[in-house]
Scaffold this motif. Sequence first.
Motif, short mmCIF file in Angstrom:
data_model
loop_
_atom_site.label_atom_id
_atom_site.label_comp_id
_atom_site.label_asym_id
_atom_site.label_seq_id
_atom_site.Cartn_x
_atom_site.Cartn_y
_atom_site.Cartn_z
N PRO A 190 9.38 -0.70 -5.09
CA PRO A 190 8.25 -0.62 -6.02
C PRO A 190 8.63 -0.26 -7.45
CG PRO A 190 8.24 1.24 -4.49
CD PRO A 190 9.26 0.27 -3.99
N GLU B 239 2.72 6.70 -6.98
CA GLU B 239 1.79 7.74 -7.43
C GLU B 239 2.48 9.11 -7.40
OE1 GLU B 239 -1.98 9.96 -5.40
OE2 GLU B 239 -2.05 7.76 -5.41
N ASP C 44 2.40 1.76 -3.43
CA ASP C 44 1.46 2.36 -4.40
C ASP C 44 1.43 3.87 -4.26
OD1 ASP C 44 0.80 -0.12 -5.41
OD2 ASP C 44 -1.12 -0.26 -4.34
N GLU D 135 0.83 -1.20 0.00
CA GLU D 135 0.00 0.00 0.00
C GLU D 135 0.87 1.25 0.00
OE1 GLU D 135 -3.56 2.09 2.66
OE2 GLU D 135 -2.88 0.05 3.15
#
Length: 265
Positions: free
Chosen positions: A120, A23, A19, A16
């Motif tokens: 990520p 972004e 992400d 989470e």
Amino acid sequence: MDFDKLTTVMRDLALEAGDKIMEIYASPDFDVRAKSDDSPVTAADEAADAIISAGLREAFPDIPLVTEEQAESHGQSVSTFLIVDPLDGTKEFVQRRGDFTVNIAYVEDGVPVRGIVYAPAKERLFYTEEEGASVEEMAPFAKGQIGSVTPIKVSVPDTSALRVVASKSHRDQATDDYIGKYACGDMKSAGSSLKFCLVATGEADLYPRLGRTMEWDTAAGHAVLNGAGGHVVRFDDLTPLSYGKPIFENPFFIAYAPGVSLEKA
């Protein structure tokens, strides 16, 4: 500690947070500020910290939490605790080089026994499973559903041609002088806690760090390396690197695969 629950919670929170980081990473511009120690901080650090801290406090309310972005958590004197670096490698993030990670670890009696490292931008995810062994999960990643995992294990080093990994942003002459004590066959640079993971997967044999780090920088990678059969020791006396030290500051250290005959300082 319920290690099955811990693995699930750490994994979902890391994804989470990742992400949210990506972004912000994809946005055309983001603010970069300097903290009191002159290190950079961005909205991504703060957003990821908020996600992880809230999730850990809800899941494990009785376990002390230490996190880089909350200075009030740094004054605790603890030996068993959760520790977080929500965005390790902020310089790599700011320069859009991709070598940044989300790091969550659980330290028990001064030893990082469980941890997760998520990169990520590189789609690499490393963590300790319930029993403590380390794995790498293959992308794509789904929250609440573990995908294909591969057990990871340190290499059997070729001492005549060691593979060494060093910091991308903090390499200095002292580090090069120490590396020069070994017969090196390959030399690579990496950012953040990915260096621990490269030793854990057998992609490198030795990672010396002759520079200032904090426990939140290293705990998760240290746990992953432990779970893959590796070791992390102090640079000065080659004793195991412990956690819960004053202000959570590390001495210089060496991460390595067994079979590497360590040179003293």
